[in-house]
Motif scaffolding. Structure first.
Motif, PDB file in Angstrom:
ATOM      1  N   PHE A 125       0.854  -1.184   0.000  1.00 25.46           N
ATOM      2  CA  PHE A 125       0.000   0.000   0.000  1.00 25.46           C
ATOM      3  C   PHE A 125       0.894   1.239   0.000  1.00 25.46           C
ATOM      4  O   PHE A 125       2.078   1.166   0.314  1.00 25.46           O
ATOM      5  CB  PHE A 125      -0.900   0.034   1.243  1.00 25.46           C
ATOM      6  CG  PHE A 125      -1.906  -1.079   1.299  1.00 25.46           C
ATOM      7  CD1 PHE A 125      -2.869  -1.208   0.317  1.00 25.46           C
ATOM      8  CD2 PHE A 125      -1.897  -1.985   2.340  1.00 25.46           C
ATOM      9  CE1 PHE A 125      -3.806  -2.229   0.366  1.00 25.46           C
ATOM     10  CE2 PHE A 125      -2.826  -3.005   2.410  1.00 25.46           C
ATOM     11  CZ  PHE A 125      -3.777  -3.126   1.420  1.00 25.46           C
ATOM     12  N   TYR A 126       0.298   2.373  -0.307  1.00 20.07           N
ATOM     13  CA  TYR A 126       1.019   3.641  -0.218  1.00 20.07           C
ATOM     14  C   TYR A 126       1.150   4.020   1.240  1.00 20.07           C
ATOM     15  O   TYR A 126       0.261   3.703   2.028  1.00 20.07           O
ATOM     16  CB  TYR A 126       0.256   4.726  -0.993  1.00 20.07           C
ATOM     17  CG  TYR A 126       0.199   4.453  -2.482  1.00 20.07           C
ATOM     18  CD1 TYR A 126       1.297   4.697  -3.281  1.00 20.07           C
ATOM     19  CD2 TYR A 126      -0.939   3.924  -3.063  1.00 20.07           C
ATOM     20  CE1 TYR A 126       1.257   4.418  -4.635  1.00 20.07           C
ATOM     21  CE2 TYR A 126      -0.989   3.644  -4.413  1.00 20.07           C
ATOM     22  CZ  TYR A 126       0.112   3.897  -5.193  1.00 20.07           C
ATOM     23  OH  TYR A 126       0.073   3.615  -6.521  1.00 20.07           O
ATOM     24  N   MET A 131       7.958   4.142  -1.865  1.00 23.99           N
ATOM     25  CA  MET A 131       9.347   3.901  -1.459  1.00 23.99           C
ATOM     26  C   MET A 131       9.922   2.701  -2.213  1.00 23.99           C
ATOM     27  O   MET A 131      11.058   2.748  -2.686  1.00 23.99           O
ATOM     28  CB  MET A 131       9.430   3.676   0.052  1.00 23.99           C
ATOM     29  CG  MET A 131       9.184   4.925   0.865  1.00 23.99           C
ATOM     30  SD  MET A 131       9.474   4.693   2.628  1.00 23.99           S
ATOM     31  CE  MET A 131       8.014   3.791   3.114  1.00 23.99           C
ATOM     32  N   ALA A 132       9.133   1.639  -2.317  1.00 22.67           N
ATOM     33  CA  ALA A 132       9.606   0.442  -3.010  1.00 22.67           C
ATOM     34  C   ALA A 132       9.841   0.717  -4.490  1.00 22.67           C
ATOM     35  O   ALA A 132      10.863   0.322  -5.040  1.00 22.67           O
ATOM     36  CB  ALA A 132       8.601  -0.694  -2.839  1.00 22.67           C
ATOM     37  N   ARG A 133       8.906   1.413  -5.120  1.00 23.62           N
ATOM     38  CA  ARG A 133       9.040   1.717  -6.545  1.00 23.62           C
ATOM     39  C   ARG A 133      10.328   2.490  -6.810  1.00 23.62           C
ATOM     40  O   ARG A 133      11.088   2.166  -7.732  1.00 23.62           O
ATOM     41  CB  ARG A 133       7.831   2.511  -7.034  1.00 23.62           C
ATOM     42  CG  ARG A 133       7.873   2.784  -8.543  1.00 23.62           C
ATOM     43  CD  ARG A 133       6.651   3.537  -9.022  1.00 23.62           C
ATOM     44  NE  ARG A 133       5.449   2.735  -8.785  1.00 23.62           N
ATOM     45  CZ  ARG A 133       4.287   3.231  -8.370  1.00 23.62           C
ATOM     46  NH1 ARG A 133       4.142   4.520  -8.154  1.00 23.62           N
ATOM     47  NH2 ARG A 133       3.253   2.439  -8.200  1.00 23.62           N
ATOM     48  N   ARG A 134      10.586   3.489  -5.981  1.00 26.06           N
ATOM     49  CA  ARG A 134      11.792   4.310  -6.148  1.00 26.06           C
ATOM     50  C   ARG A 134      13.045   3.454  -5.947  1.00 26.06           C
ATOM     51  O   ARG A 134      14.002   3.541  -6.714  1.00 26.06           O
ATOM     52  CB  ARG A 134      11.759   5.466  -5.150  1.00 26.06           C
ATOM     53  CG  ARG A 134      12.905   6.419  -5.273  1.00 26.06           C
ATOM     54  CD  ARG A 134      12.684   7.626  -4.346  1.00 26.06           C
ATOM     55  NE  ARG A 134      13.807   8.497  -4.364  1.00 26.06           N
ATOM     56  CZ  ARG A 134      14.753   8.520  -3.431  1.00 26.06           C
ATOM     57  NH1 ARG A 134      14.684   7.708  -2.395  1.00 26.06           N
ATOM     58  NH2 ARG A 134      15.763   9.356  -3.524  1.00 26.06           N
ATOM     59  N   SER A 135      13.027   2.628  -4.906  1.00 21.21           N
ATOM     60  CA  SER A 135      14.183   1.767  -4.626  1.00 21.21           C
ATOM     61  C   SER A 135      14.405   0.743  -5.727  1.00 21.21           C
ATOM     62  O   SER A 135      15.541   0.484  -6.135  1.00 21.21           O
ATOM     63  CB  SER A 135      13.989   1.046  -3.292  1.00 21.21           C
ATOM     64  OG  SER A 135      13.973   1.960  -2.234  1.00 21.21           O
ATOM     65  N   PHE A 136      13.321   0.151  -6.222  1.00 19.11           N
ATOM     66  CA  PHE A 136      13.436  -0.858  -7.261  1.00 19.11           C
ATOM     67  C   PHE A 136      14.004  -0.259  -8.548  1.00 19.11           C
ATOM     68  O   PHE A 136      14.829  -0.879  -9.216  1.00 19.11           O
ATOM     69  CB  PHE A 136      12.089  -1.516  -7.545  1.00 19.11           C
ATOM     70  CG  PHE A 136      11.539  -2.329  -6.394  1.00 19.11           C
ATOM     71  CD1 PHE A 136      12.351  -2.788  -5.370  1.00 19.11           C
ATOM     72  CD2 PHE A 136      10.201  -2.637  -6.342  1.00 19.11           C
ATOM     73  CE1 PHE A 136      11.852  -3.536  -4.315  1.00 19.11           C
ATOM     74  CE2 PHE A 136       9.680  -3.386  -5.290  1.00 19.11           C
ATOM     75  CZ  PHE A 136      10.512  -3.831  -4.276  1.00 19.11           C
ATOM     76  N   LYS A 137      13.551   0.950  -8.891  1.00 15.69           N
ATOM     77  CA  LYS A 137      14.078   1.610 -10.099  1.00 15.69           C
ATOM     78  C   LYS A 137      15.575   1.835  -9.978  1.00 15.69           C
ATOM     79  O   LYS A 137      16.327   1.596 -10.927  1.00 15.69           O
ATOM     80  CB  LYS A 137      13.365   2.941 -10.340  1.00 15.69           C
ATOM     81  CG  LYS A 137      11.985   2.804 -10.910  1.00 15.69           C
ATOM     82  CD  LYS A 137      11.350   4.166 -11.136  1.00 15.69           C
ATOM     83  CE  LYS A 137       9.920   4.024 -11.638  1.00 15.69           C
ATOM     84  NZ  LYS A 137       9.273   5.334 -11.802  1.00 15.69           N
ATOM     85  N   LYS A 138      16.016   2.281  -8.812  1.00 17.43           N
ATOM     86  CA  LYS A 138      17.449   2.510  -8.617  1.00 17.43           C
ATOM     87  C   LYS A 138      18.226   1.198  -8.640  1.00 17.43           C
ATOM     88  O   LYS A 138      19.322   1.127  -9.203  1.00 17.43           O
ATOM     89  CB  LYS A 138      17.687   3.261  -7.307  1.00 17.43           C
ATOM     90  CG  LYS A 138      17.258   4.712  -7.386  1.00 17.43           C
ATOM     91  CD  LYS A 138      17.630   5.457  -6.130  1.00 17.43           C
ATOM     92  CE  LYS A 138      17.285   6.925  -6.320  1.00 17.43           C
ATOM     93  NZ  LYS A 138      17.926   7.753  -5.308  1.00 17.43           N
TER      94      LYS A 138
END
Length: 182
Positions: A125-126, A131-138
């Motif tokens: 959930f938000y 946070m996960a999306r940002r971390s996964f992209k990096k």
């Protein structure tokens, strides 16, 4: 270093060290805040249960103001606990991912991490999803210390909330003390 993106081992090591540090700091802060709120809550429970007999000694207005400060401290404590849980989960997930990765590597199984990250995001959930999306992209771009940096940042935010919680508790005690009628 041979093979893979530059500095991959150094980035993984930095991420693991940051995660470990964050987990230990977070756990200590969470324990301290829990005991502080428990102790102060017990004290004020005693004061409130004996308020009728203490009215000649303590101004009711100061007790009321103290309770508002304690309510704010509890709210800060809830956010602090959420950050502690997030850091603990992040560090536990990092350890489990390392274990799973070693097992899959030993079996020579190739994993599409874009699929893994997508499926993990679907279960969140938000604001955890952001946070996960940002971390996964990096991570997909080779930044393997991002999870450790995020855990470290969250534990530092937790530390600032702990300072705020302590300040609110001290202020509540000071307001109560200033209401003592001698």
């Amino acid at each position: 270093m041979t093979g893979g993106p530059p500095e991959i081992h150094e980035r993984v090591t930095a991420g693991r060290l940051l995660s470990t540090t964050a987990a230990h700091v977070s756990q200590s802060l969470d324990s301290f805040c829990s005991w502080l709120l428990l102790g102060v809550g017990a004290t004020y429970t005693f004061v409130l249960s004996n308020l009728a007999s203490l009215q000649d000694l303590i101004a009711v207005a100061s007790v009321r103001a103290s309770l508002y400060l304690l309510l704010a401290a509890i709210a800060v404590g809830v956010v602090q606990r959420w950050l502690a849980a997030t850091v603990a989960a992040s560090c536990a997930t990092s350890e489990k991912a390392d274990e799973i990765g070693c097992n899959l590597s030993a079996q020579e199984v190739e994993v599409d991490f874009a699929v893994v990250f997508r499926e993990m995001q679907r279960g969140l959930f938000y604001p955890a999803k952001w946070m996960a999306r940002r971390s996964f992209k990096k991570a997909m771009k080779g930044d393997f210390a991002v999870g450790g940096r995020l855990a470290a940042a969250l534990s530092q935010a937790q530390a600032w909330l702990t300072f705020l919680l302590v300040a609110l508790v001290i202020a509540a005690l000071a307001v109560t003390a200033s209401g003592i009628q001698v």
